[in-house]
Design a protein around this motif. Structure first.
Motif, PDB file in Angstrom:
ATOM      1  N   THR A  94      -7.042   0.085  -2.222  1.00  0.00           N
ATOM      2  CA  THR A  94      -6.972  -0.865  -3.336  1.00  0.00           C
ATOM      3  C   THR A  94      -8.063  -1.924  -3.228  1.00  0.00           C
ATOM      4  OG1 THR A  94      -4.582  -0.542  -3.509  1.00  0.00           O
ATOM      5  CG2 THR A  94      -5.500  -2.494  -4.570  1.00  0.00           C
ATOM      6  N   GLN A 147       2.075  -4.398  -7.155  1.00  0.00           N
ATOM      7  CA  GLN A 147       1.206  -4.851  -6.070  1.00  0.00           C
ATOM      8  C   GLN A 147       0.341  -5.998  -6.584  1.00  0.00           C
ATOM      9  OE1 GLN A 147      -1.213  -1.804  -4.347  1.00  0.00           O
ATOM     10  NE2 GLN A 147      -2.268  -3.164  -2.939  1.00  0.00           N
ATOM     11  N   ASP A 172       0.812  -1.214   0.000  1.00  0.00           N
ATOM     12  CA  ASP A 172       0.000   0.000   0.000  1.00  0.00           C
ATOM     13  C   ASP A 172       0.846   1.265   0.000  1.00  0.00           C
ATOM     14  OD1 ASP A 172      -2.305  -1.421  -0.083  1.00  0.00           O
ATOM     15  OD2 ASP A 172      -2.787  -1.221   2.048  1.00  0.00           O
ATOM     16  N   GLU A 189     -11.385  -0.535  -4.164  1.00  0.00           N
ATOM     17  CA  GLU A 189     -11.499  -0.343  -5.607  1.00  0.00           C
ATOM     18  C   GLU A 189     -11.794  -1.669  -6.311  1.00  0.00           C
ATOM     19  OE1 GLU A 189      -9.075   2.010  -9.167  1.00  0.00           O
ATOM     20  OE2 GLU A 189      -8.231   1.850  -7.150  1.00  0.00           O
ATOM     21  N   ILE A 214      -0.507  -3.048 -10.773  1.00  0.00           N
ATOM     22  CA  ILE A 214      -1.259  -4.061 -10.034  1.00  0.00           C
ATOM     23  C   ILE A 214      -1.387  -5.320 -10.886  1.00  0.00           C
ATOM     24  CG2 ILE A 214      -3.532  -4.658  -9.103  1.00  0.00           C
ATOM     25  CD1 ILE A 214      -3.836  -1.828  -8.151  1.00  0.00           C
ATOM     26  N   HIS A 265      -4.308   1.233 -13.063  1.00  0.00           N
ATOM     27  CA  HIS A 265      -3.117   0.973 -12.243  1.00  0.00           C
ATOM     28  C   HIS A 265      -2.288  -0.124 -12.901  1.00  0.00           C
ATOM     29  CE1 HIS A 265      -5.068   3.327  -9.084  1.00  0.00           C
ATOM     30  NE2 HIS A 265      -6.134   2.547  -9.210  1.00  0.00           N
ATOM     31  N   ILE A 325      -9.327  -2.443 -13.387  1.00  0.00           N
ATOM     32  CA  ILE A 325      -8.300  -1.992 -12.444  1.00  0.00           C
ATOM     33  C   ILE A 325      -6.989  -1.715 -13.161  1.00  0.00           C
ATOM     34  CG2 ILE A 325      -6.859  -2.704 -10.494  1.00  0.00           C
ATOM     35  CD1 ILE A 325      -9.592  -2.026  -9.537  1.00  0.00           C
TER      36      ILE A 325
END
Length: 344
Positions: free
Chosen positions: A312, A115, A108, A315, A144, A141, A137
């Motif tokens: 996260t 991630q 985080d 989301e 991720i 990002h 997502i």
């Protein structure tokens, strides 16, 4: 003057996977022990951890030697926790949970580092919900990625309790009473259907014995059961006994996918959630789906409460809800007349 060991440790904090928590006890050995304890066999644990069985056995033996106590009693291929092993398991889960929470905290605050989102659940729910959610997502990002685990409810809950996954997608009736500290988010309702071979048209059947040919009537009375717990199996059998007296069980399966494939081959009929028959790109070729008066399967996301409000995780849950809202069921024919008859 030589520095003390404590000073050296402060200068070089160990990575979690190599951390030693006492003597020769490492996090990896604790993970091995947990996997064997939860899986109940070396073979399943090796598959869970993606290592060879000899490697697993060596790690477990080394841990027992470090502890000076046996963790399991062995009888052939069977492993049973000793009294010491049962007590050690509780502490091992606390350690693994703390390590996972530490890794999540680091992710985080990773300032752009990669991630990983870890999600596990029922295969049918995972297929329809996870790909579109994670695609959305990743559009926002790029750092991720996703690690998925598909399995039975019991296997997924074990992974969740040990924090090997952060989100579980399961049916409400497969969970029972969750321990404190978990949040449930309803995602979608998945209608149960009667799945029959394509050649078996029930749309106008009021009395199966007189309205169907002898061969079709025989196939209709051959039942394939999805095996999940005695209560679920009993409810299935009671439903079939009510609508098809004298039915005969010809198959049992631990997955809906296999049960449906047995139906597709012409072996018999089964009850299954509609999305397990034809989610997304899978085909209904070879089978017909009929509406039935059986309560739908309620799919929900389960997350540890401390994760539920992390940015996260929140989301991902929002995207899973959007994916659930866009799910379309395969074509389902109306309930056949004989199922709507009084007393059926």
């Amino acid at each position: 003057m030589a520095q003390s060991p404590e000073r050296d440790d402060m200068k070089k904090p160990p990575r979690a996977a190599g951390l030693r928590v006492g003597g020769d006890i490492s996090i990896r050995k604790i993970q091995v022990f947990w996997a064997v304890a939860r899986a109940g066999s070396m073979t399943r644990a090796a598959r869970m951890l993606e290592v060879t069985q000899p490697t697993l056995s060596q790690q477990l033996s080394a841990l027992e030697a470090s502890l000076g106590n046996a963790l399991f009693t062995r009888s052939g291929n069977s492993l049973t926790l000793t009294e010491f092993g049962t007590a050690f398991l509780r502490h091992a889960e606390d350690v693994l949970r703390a390590v996972q929470e530490m890794e999540d905290m680091i992710s985080d605050h990773g300032q752009g580092r990669q991630q990983t989102i870890r999600i596990g659940g029922l295969p049918s729910a995972m297929r329809v919900l996870v790909p579109p959610a994670m695609h959305a997502i990743r559009q926002r990002h790029a750092v991720i990625d996703i690690d998925t685990h598909e399995g039975s409810p019991g296997e997924i809950l074990e992974l969740l309790y040990a924090r090997r996954i952060g989100i579980a997608l399961l049916a409400a009736n497969s969970v029972g009473d969750l321990p404190p500290g978990f949040t449930q988010i309803p995602l979608l309702s998945d209608k149960n259907v009667l799945v029959v071979p394509r050649a078996l048209d029930l749309s106008a059947v009021a009395d199966p014995e007189s309205d169907l040919s002898a061969d079709d009537y025989r196939v209709l009375r051959q039942v394939i059961h999805f095996v999940f717990g005695s209560t679920h199996s009993q409810r299935q059998q009671q439903w079939f006994d009510r609508i098809l007296p004298g039915n005969r069980t010809v198959g049992r399966s631990r997955s809906f996918d296999m049960a449906v494939e047995m139906v597709r081959s012409g072996l018999g009929v089964c009850l299954a959630p509609a999305l397990s028959v034809a989610p997304a790109s899978l085909s209904t070729a070879g089978v017909r789906l009929y509406d039935v008066s059986v309560a739908p399967r309620q799919i929900m996301a389960i997350v540890p409460a401390q994760y539920a409000h992390q940015e996260t995780t929140r989301e991902v849950l929002d995207e899973l809800l959007r994916a659930a809202a866009g799910v379309t069921h395969p074509e389902i024919a109306p309930e056949p007349p004989f199922l709507r008859a009084p007393g059926s």
